[in-house]
Design an enzyme around this catalytic site. Sequence first.
Site, PDB file in Angstrom:
ATOM      1  N   LYS A 116      47.768 -87.073 -27.951  1.00 45.92           N
ATOM      2  CA  LYS A 116      49.140 -86.833 -28.416  1.00 45.92           C
ATOM      3  C   LYS A 116      50.268 -87.695 -27.884  1.00 45.92           C
ATOM      4  O   LYS A 116      51.432 -87.862 -28.358  1.00 45.92           O
ATOM      5  CB  LYS A 116      49.385 -85.448 -27.821  1.00 45.92           C
ATOM      6  CG  LYS A 116      48.491 -84.177 -28.653  1.00 45.92           C
ATOM      7  CD  LYS A 116      48.710 -82.729 -28.249  1.00 45.92           C
ATOM      8  CE  LYS A 116      48.029 -81.787 -28.989  1.00 45.92           C
ATOM      9  NZ  LYS A 116      46.584 -81.993 -28.683  1.00 45.92           N
ATOM     10  N   GLU A 200      56.088 -80.192 -22.847  1.00 49.36           N
ATOM     11  CA  GLU A 200      57.093 -80.110 -23.824  1.00 49.36           C
ATOM     12  C   GLU A 200      58.180 -79.147 -23.700  1.00 49.36           C
ATOM     13  O   GLU A 200      57.566 -77.682 -23.106  1.00 49.36           O
ATOM     14  CB  GLU A 200      56.552 -80.042 -25.283  1.00 49.36           C
ATOM     15  CG  GLU A 200      55.830 -81.524 -25.756  1.00 49.36           C
ATOM     16  CD  GLU A 200      55.184 -81.479 -27.011  1.00 49.36           C
ATOM     17  OE1 GLU A 200      54.936 -82.710 -27.531  1.00 49.36           O
ATOM     18  OE2 GLU A 200      55.080 -80.527 -27.649  1.00 49.36           O
ATOM     19  N   HIS A 235      48.149 -69.551 -29.830  1.00 51.00           N
ATOM     20  CA  HIS A 235      48.246 -70.720 -30.542  1.00 51.00           C
ATOM     21  C   HIS A 235      47.196 -71.203 -31.597  1.00 51.00           C
ATOM     22  O   HIS A 235      46.942 -72.266 -32.101  1.00 51.00           O
ATOM     23  CB  HIS A 235      48.286 -71.811 -29.730  1.00 51.00           C
ATOM     24  CG  HIS A 235      49.308 -71.599 -28.379  1.00 51.00           C
ATOM     25  ND1 HIS A 235      50.722 -71.739 -28.660  1.00 51.00           N
ATOM     26  CD2 HIS A 235      49.304 -71.323 -26.895  1.00 51.00           C
ATOM     27  CE1 HIS A 235      51.355 -71.559 -27.429  1.00 51.00           C
ATOM     28  NE2 HIS A 235      50.310 -71.286 -26.379  1.00 51.00           N
ATOM     29  N   ARG A 297      41.772 -85.457 -40.387  1.00 47.10           N
ATOM     30  CA  ARG A 297      40.529 -84.891 -40.834  1.00 47.10           C
ATOM     31  C   ARG A 297      41.109 -83.815 -42.065  1.00 47.10           C
ATOM     32  O   ARG A 297      42.309 -83.825 -42.110  1.00 47.10           O
ATOM     33  CB  ARG A 297      39.745 -84.222 -39.950  1.00 47.10           C
ATOM     34  CG  ARG A 297      40.184 -83.140 -39.230  1.00 47.10           C
ATOM     35  CD  ARG A 297      39.610 -82.281 -38.265  1.00 47.10           C
ATOM     36  NE  ARG A 297      40.210 -81.788 -37.270  1.00 47.10           N
ATOM     37  CZ  ARG A 297      40.911 -80.584 -37.460  1.00 47.10           C
ATOM     38  NH1 ARG A 297      40.912 -79.940 -38.397  1.00 47.10           N
ATOM     39  NH2 ARG A 297      41.398 -80.014 -36.325  1.00 47.10           N
TER      40      ARG A 297
END
Length: 661
Positions: A116, A200, A235, A297
């Site tokens: 990421k 973040e 999440h 994917r």
Amino acid sequence: MFRKILIANRGEIACRIIRTARRMGVATVAVYSDADRAALHVGMADEAIRIGPAEAAKSYLNGPAIIEAAKASGAEAVHPGYGFLSENPDFVEAVETARLVFIGPSANAIRAMGLKDAAKALMEKAGVPVVPGYHGHRQEAAFLAGEAVAIGYPVLIKARAGGGGKGMRRVDDPTDFSAALDSARREAESAFGDGRVLVEKYMAKPRHIEVQVFGDGHGDVVHLFERDCSLQRRHQKVIEEAPAPGMTAEMRAAMGAAAVRAAAAIGYSGAGTVEFIADVSEGLRQDRFYFMEMNTRLQVEHPVTEAITGLDLVEWQLRVAAGEPLPKRQEELAIDGWAFEARLYAENPARDFLPATGRLSVFDVPEGVRVDSGVQAGDVITPYYDPMIAKVIAHGRDRAEALARLEGALRQCRVGGLVTNAGFLARLCRLPAFAAGDVDTGLIGRAGESLLAEPDASEEAFALAALSALGFLEAATEPDPWGRLRGFRLWGEAARTAFLDHGGVEHALRVTIRGKENFRVEHNGLATDLRLHSIDGSSLQVDVDGHILPATVHRDRSAIAVFFGGHGHAFATAEEAGHHGEAAAGGDRLSAPMPGLVRIVAAEQGARVARGEPLVTMEAMKMELVLAAPRDGVVAAVPVAVGDQVAEGALLLALEPEEAT
């Protein structure tokens, strides 16, 4: 086009790919572990090859074994499905080294988007907006804690590798940062083999909107519009929809263009998903969406995109991998209607969504919707893999129609033998905010306990379970008239007592036979009179005071599943009573709520602990379970150690009796 492909995956994923391949005339090779020898995908494929024992690390993650199976079967290409090895660039290179085609993006593209932090740096260069935060390489705990302060709480710690909510922790206070960081790192290391994280800014009202992209290796990239995946818990996505509610044509164009730039920046080929987070505290705005990550994917929720575009994305994958150009250009793509997908899991919402294992005694899917599944009645949901039972996909002319069809389908689901989230999903569909399209990732949390608790079984449901336990429902279908006289008495009415377990509590129900298919059931001081009609196998009509309703009753050994009034309820006959209570913390003992691996033992014999203090951490079914002290006390025994594999109900820790402390 390929003549034969090998599918390096299992369950509903493999079944989904097989259906498209069969329609296209492409032969399929399935792979299976010892736990999946009798699995649905094995029977559906043209041939199947064993690749190892039940543990995923020794089977579905065993790249060399999968490649050897492909070569031995004569397959020309390998489809990785989604999950397992689908985003492993080393596997891609190994497939290509074996002179096979990998049905997916290049190893370089996967590497570019696999971490990421690096992906976000690349996206910034491509002009794609990214979430404010620290995406660098430094990993010292003190440094990351300082970055969190600079960003401003609340913050989100995220694993730099992988996805699916693994290795992700929200932190609201600096004092909690260290423990959350340690937990996120452990989970990330276990799930992805990489414990590094990024930090973040956490958005107070975020929406998770992703864009399906496709590249063909000839320089063309298109987007197939957006999906809204904001309805989440821990999440992880629960219900997805396409298109996103409230999306304007201008914002759709901006998001789609950003997603295409992201894919083009890495020379992308095949199916991919660019995930954005949108700050909707002031509504959907073009200047308030940010790149989160790219999944290189096909996604679990791709059927909603198929529903609104009329396309088969697996067919697109096969054609692109075979060297063909994209079947359609951007201007040829359009949205038709609305679609929802709900993920039906073997899990218990009332116990913090704890995954469930066991035999699927009943599995009747609803009509009028698409159901993607890799299991059937009689299969066992094991602790080795994800506990998904099925994906239920509903399409309609508009959002209201599609949502109504989904809610109706979920109410019609008949799943017995283990607990599921079907009722929870149906209640979500009826949630006023969701029905109005006012969604964000915190909606489920704000809705509270009303979503989680299953409604109590009605007296009619208890009565039907008692009739089943005593064999009266089987007697009603007996073709021999003498066999139907199970409750016959020459003078007076016959009565028998059924003993049932429901939710860990034993119940006694007195059943009086008042005539042919006519019964009175007494329970907890209440009497229920009912007459049975139209019994056909497990389905019947129940007449209660002139009100006739449909019911379904399945009996599998000692387990009884009753579906009545839009709800399903599980019962067990007397011999099973006492075996359905809570398996987790309670009283003086801490027991394993399900089979799993002991990761942390935080207390020793003789230690004094406080109620709620984390004592044992387990890893089970791809999630970390933290078990806390049930009360204040002194640890009497710790019969397990880190690294132990334990069974459901195994004693993990015991406290001394309260009088001794």
